[in-house]
Each structure stands twice: as C-alpha cells, then as structure tokens.
Design an enzyme around this catalytic site. Structure first.
Site, PDB file in Angstrom:
ATOM      1  N   GLU A 146     -48.439  20.332  -6.178  1.00  0.00           N
ATOM      2  CA  GLU A 146     -47.089  20.644  -5.688  1.00  0.00           C
ATOM      3  C   GLU A 146     -47.252  21.596  -4.492  1.00  0.00           C
ATOM      4  O   GLU A 146     -48.179  22.435  -4.476  1.00  0.00           O
ATOM      5  CB  GLU A 146     -46.315  21.355  -6.812  1.00  0.00           C
ATOM      6  CG  GLU A 146     -44.995  21.971  -6.426  1.00  0.00           C
ATOM      7  CD  GLU A 146     -44.454  22.894  -7.537  1.00  0.00           C
ATOM      8  OE1 GLU A 146     -45.271  23.542  -8.226  1.00  0.00           O
ATOM      9  OE2 GLU A 146     -43.227  22.939  -7.706  1.00  0.00           O
ATOM     10  N   ASN A 171     -37.947  20.084  -3.253  1.00  0.00           N
ATOM     11  CA  ASN A 171     -39.353  20.235  -3.629  1.00  0.00           C
ATOM     12  C   ASN A 171     -39.824  18.815  -3.947  1.00  0.00           C
ATOM     13  O   ASN A 171     -39.433  18.248  -4.973  1.00  0.00           O
ATOM     14  CB  ASN A 171     -39.462  21.148  -4.852  1.00  0.00           C
ATOM     15  CG  ASN A 171     -40.893  21.489  -5.203  1.00  0.00           C
ATOM     16  OD1 ASN A 171     -41.818  20.826  -4.707  1.00  0.00           O
ATOM     17  ND2 ASN A 171     -41.092  22.479  -6.038  1.00  0.00           N
ATOM     18  N   LYS A 189     -38.169  16.923  -7.063  1.00  0.00           N
ATOM     19  CA  LYS A 189     -38.223  17.644  -8.342  1.00  0.00           C
ATOM     20  C   LYS A 189     -36.819  17.833  -8.934  1.00  0.00           C
ATOM     21  O   LYS A 189     -35.915  18.339  -8.268  1.00  0.00           O
ATOM     22  CB  LYS A 189     -38.877  19.004  -8.125  1.00  0.00           C
ATOM     23  CG  LYS A 189     -39.124  19.831  -9.378  1.00  0.00           C
ATOM     24  CD  LYS A 189     -39.909  21.080  -8.988  1.00  0.00           C
ATOM     25  CE  LYS A 189     -40.267  21.949 -10.157  1.00  0.00           C
ATOM     26  NZ  LYS A 189     -41.075  23.127  -9.698  1.00  0.00           N
ATOM     27  N   GLU A 203     -36.739  28.917  -7.204  1.00  0.00           N
ATOM     28  CA  GLU A 203     -36.548  27.494  -6.893  1.00  0.00           C
ATOM     29  C   GLU A 203     -35.086  27.101  -6.944  1.00  0.00           C
ATOM     30  O   GLU A 203     -34.639  26.240  -6.185  1.00  0.00           O
ATOM     31  CB  GLU A 203     -37.384  26.636  -7.855  1.00  0.00           C
ATOM     32  CG  GLU A 203     -38.885  26.851  -7.654  1.00  0.00           C
ATOM     33  CD  GLU A 203     -39.721  25.770  -8.288  1.00  0.00           C
ATOM     34  OE1 GLU A 203     -40.520  26.080  -9.171  1.00  0.00           O
ATOM     35  OE2 GLU A 203     -39.566  24.598  -7.906  1.00  0.00           O
ATOM     36  N   CYS A 215     -44.467  19.804 -11.416  1.00  0.00           N
ATOM     37  CA  CYS A 215     -44.562  21.086 -12.088  1.00  0.00           C
ATOM     38  C   CYS A 215     -43.676  21.257 -13.331  1.00  0.00           C
ATOM     39  O   CYS A 215     -43.992  20.721 -14.366  1.00  0.00           O
ATOM     40  CB  CYS A 215     -44.323  22.216 -11.087  1.00  0.00           C
ATOM     41  SG  CYS A 215     -45.109  23.723 -11.646  1.00  0.00           S
ATOM     42  N   ASN A 242     -47.681  24.500  -9.482  1.00  0.00           N
ATOM     43  CA  ASN A 242     -47.993  25.892  -9.133  1.00  0.00           C
ATOM     44  C   ASN A 242     -47.509  26.700 -10.322  1.00  0.00           C
ATOM     45  O   ASN A 242     -46.288  26.908 -10.458  1.00  0.00           O
ATOM     46  CB  ASN A 242     -47.235  26.348  -7.880  1.00  0.00           C
ATOM     47  CG  ASN A 242     -47.800  25.815  -6.585  1.00  0.00           C
ATOM     48  OD1 ASN A 242     -48.375  26.541  -5.798  1.00  0.00           O
ATOM     49  ND2 ASN A 242     -47.636  24.527  -6.330  1.00  0.00           N
TER      50      ASN A 242
HETATM   51  N1  ING Z   1     -43.753  26.707 -12.006  1.00  0.00           N
HETATM   52  C1  ING Z   1     -43.779  27.017 -13.389  1.00  0.00           C
HETATM   53  C2  ING Z   1     -44.009  25.788 -14.262  1.00  0.00           C
HETATM   54  O1  ING Z   1     -43.103  25.198 -14.818  1.00  0.00           O
HETATM   55  C3  ING Z   1     -42.729  28.125 -15.313  1.00  0.00           C
HETATM   56  C4  ING Z   1     -42.610  27.818 -13.833  1.00  0.00           C
HETATM   57  C5  ING Z   1     -43.888  28.706 -15.839  1.00  0.00           C
HETATM   58  C6  ING Z   1     -41.696  27.825 -16.152  1.00  0.00           C
HETATM   59  C7  ING Z   1     -43.991  28.967 -17.210  1.00  0.00           C
HETATM   60  C8  ING Z   1     -41.770  28.101 -17.532  1.00  0.00           C
HETATM   61  C9  ING Z   1     -42.917  28.653 -18.056  1.00  0.00           C
HETATM   62  O2  ING Z   1     -45.189  25.485 -14.414  1.00  0.00           O
HETATM   63  C10 ING Z   1     -43.104  25.722 -11.320  1.00  0.00           C
HETATM   64  N2  ING Z   1     -43.321  25.668  -9.984  1.00  0.00           N
HETATM   65  O3  ING Z   1     -42.336  24.950 -11.870  1.00  0.00           O
END
Ligand code: ING
Length: 307
Positions: free
Chosen positions: A47, A110, A127, A146, A172, A197
C-alpha cells in the site's frame, strides 16, 4: 497440467517523507529485477508504495498534502517502472494514493492497480475500509488520518481475469474484515493481493500491541483457508518517519499455510510458485459455496445487525 503462477511479495522498507519519487521508483525497479531473477511472473508491492504513509501525521496545508498524491497513472515519475515491467515481461500490483476529478470535484483515494506484463492497467481498486479518524489526536504517538485524507473507495470489490485465474485486490485495513475476502471469493477470486502499512502500535488499543504481528497473519491465513484463495500480503516495513511498521510480508496458500515470508524490515523479495488448482480443489471439496452456504439466513441477520 496444473495452473502454476510464480508470485513475488516485494516488501519495502521505510520511505522518507522527503524521498523523491525517482529514488522510490528505482527501489521498486530493483525489487522487480530481483523478483524476475527468482522467476516471478507477478510482483506485488505494498500500500502507498510511492511515498511515506502520510496519514500518520497531521497535514494542514492542502499543497503539502497533495504532494503525496498521483494526479494520473501512469505518469512521468512511475513510467520507468511500467517500462521495466514491459522489459521484464512481468505483471505488477502497485499501491499508491490518487487524486481523481469526479463530477468536477477533487477526490482523494487510497488505491492500487494491477498492471499486465505489457504495462497495461487491467484493474484498479480503491480502499473501502478506512481505519482511524478525521480529527487531530495530539496525545497519540502518531495519527491515523485516513478518514480525513481519503474518500471511501467507490469501485466496489472487483475481480479481474488474469494469469489463468481471477484476481482481487484489497488494501491494508480491508484485510481485517472477513466480508472483504468473501465478496471477492463469491466472484471466483482464487488470488488476492494485499499491500499494507501497519504500525506495531495501535494507540487506540495498546494492550493489543504485542499481538500486531500475530493479528496480521491471523486474518490473512484464516481468510485464505475460508475462501480457498492464495493471499499475498506485502508490507511497507521498518521505522518510517518515527513509526515502527511491521513486516512479515508473506505468501499464504489456500490451506492457510504461510509458504514464504520476509525476514527483514527492509526492501526484500520473497517468491513462491502458487498452484492455483489447489485453490480450486479446496473450493470444490471443502468449501463448495453453492452447496453449503445459507445466504437466506445471513441476509435476515445482516438486515438487523448494525453495531
Ligand atoms: N493500517 C492499519 C491496518 O489496518 C490498524 C491500521 C492497525 C487498524 C491495527 C487496526 C489495528 O493494518 C492501515 N493503513 O490500514
């Protein structure tokens, strides 16, 4: 004769917010070259593979924000990557952030594209599941904006005929929602490409931080098995602008097994030969949707459950 496809997960280490597109695209080309040397026919990038993951910090000025977006695809900055794919006769999946003008309005998404070995864009996804929030949270070690910087994707969950199979793309946070995989599998997808990411820390839920790597593989391995699909998960990893992001890029079989995994937090290629007929066997012999699913029950529940 089995339908075999050699796929590369092309993991990226950090991209500095001041790193030029030229420098980043050169890194992508080096990874593509390594992947081709290892026999890859398809190279999957993370991503937001052209820039730092800027939703991790507050950007006030619109001009500052827009410099992270691509106004067209391809464009002069990324053309060398398309040319390299043409030269190497290889396909690739690239995550990036795009500005589109829709009904006269500027929209930010995204996104990710699937590019065939001839350098032709055969598919695009935007996304759908945008994590985080739109307000500023100065108390957090980093932001996840985001919901502020992007619109929810408006292209649905498409699948494309390619590589003698059907391919879908997720981005992601989509990978944490089982519906994302199921809507692709119901359209026949046997191969699902996912860039991410993912910070090691989740400021909203610190008690889960020790499980970030476990949750990353958990969701994709379960989905691969439950949807009889090959899943390629590709990280932008390492400490990027002060945020430690997980790596663990991997290639997961329809059995749910990880058959290849990155072992660093930098630029790294891992390749596996994916037997697409294995996906077909799991789909026919274990999860035959038409014989075993009961949509009439799910529909009834989904119309009521909202929380
Ligand atoms: N990043 C993270 C993901 O879903 C996240 C945000 C991390 C959400 C951990 C919930 C728990 O991997 C992106 N860019 O979506």
């Amino acid at each position: 004769m089995s339908r075999l496809l050699s796929v590369a997960a092309a993991q990226l280490g950090p991209i500095g917010q001041k790193e030029s597109r030229l420098s980043t695209v050169n890194r992508l080309i080096v990874l593509m070259e390594q992947a081709v040397r290892l026999g890859a026919e398809l190279v999957v990038y993370p991503e937001a593979a052209l820039t730092a993951f800027f939703p991790h910090w507050w950007i006030e000025d619109e001009k500052d924000l827009d410099r992270f977006f691509e106004l067209s695809m391809p464009n002069p900055d990324v053309k060398p990557l398309f040319d390299a794919a043409n030269r190497f006769n290889v396909s690739f999946c690239l995550g990036y952030t795009e500005i589109a003008i829709e009904e006269g309005l500027k929209k930010r998404y995204n996104s990710a594209i699937l590019v065939s070995d001839g350098g032709k864009i055969i598919g695009k996804y935007r996304k759908v599941h945008l994590p985080g929030y739109a307000d500023r949270r100065p108390g957090d070690p980093f932001q996840n904006l985001e919901k502020k910087y992007f619109e929810v994707g408006n292209l649905g969950f498409p699948v494309w005929e390619a590589f003698n199979t059907k391919v879908g793309i997720l981005i992601c946070n989509d990978r944490r929602w089982p519906e994302s995989y199921r809507v692709l599998a119901l359209q026949g997808a046997e191969l699902i490409l996912i860039g991410y990411n993912t910070p090691l820390q989740n400021p909203a839920m610190p008690e889960s931080d020790a499980l970030s790597n476990f949750h990353n593989h958990l969701v994709m391995q379960a989905a691969a098995y439950q949807n009889s699909a090959w899943i390629i998960g590709v990280a932008k990893a390492g400490i990027e602008e002060g945020v430690m992001q997980i790596g663990q890029s991997c290639i997961i079989s329809p059995s749910g097994e990880i058959v290849a995994q990155a072992s660093t937090l930098g630029d790294e290629v891992v390749v596996a030969r994916c037997d697409l007929d294995l996906a077909a066997r799991y789909r026919a012999r274990v999860f035959k949707f038409s014989e075993n699913r009961r949509p009439e029950y799910y529909r009834a529940i989904s119309e009521t459950a909202r929380s």
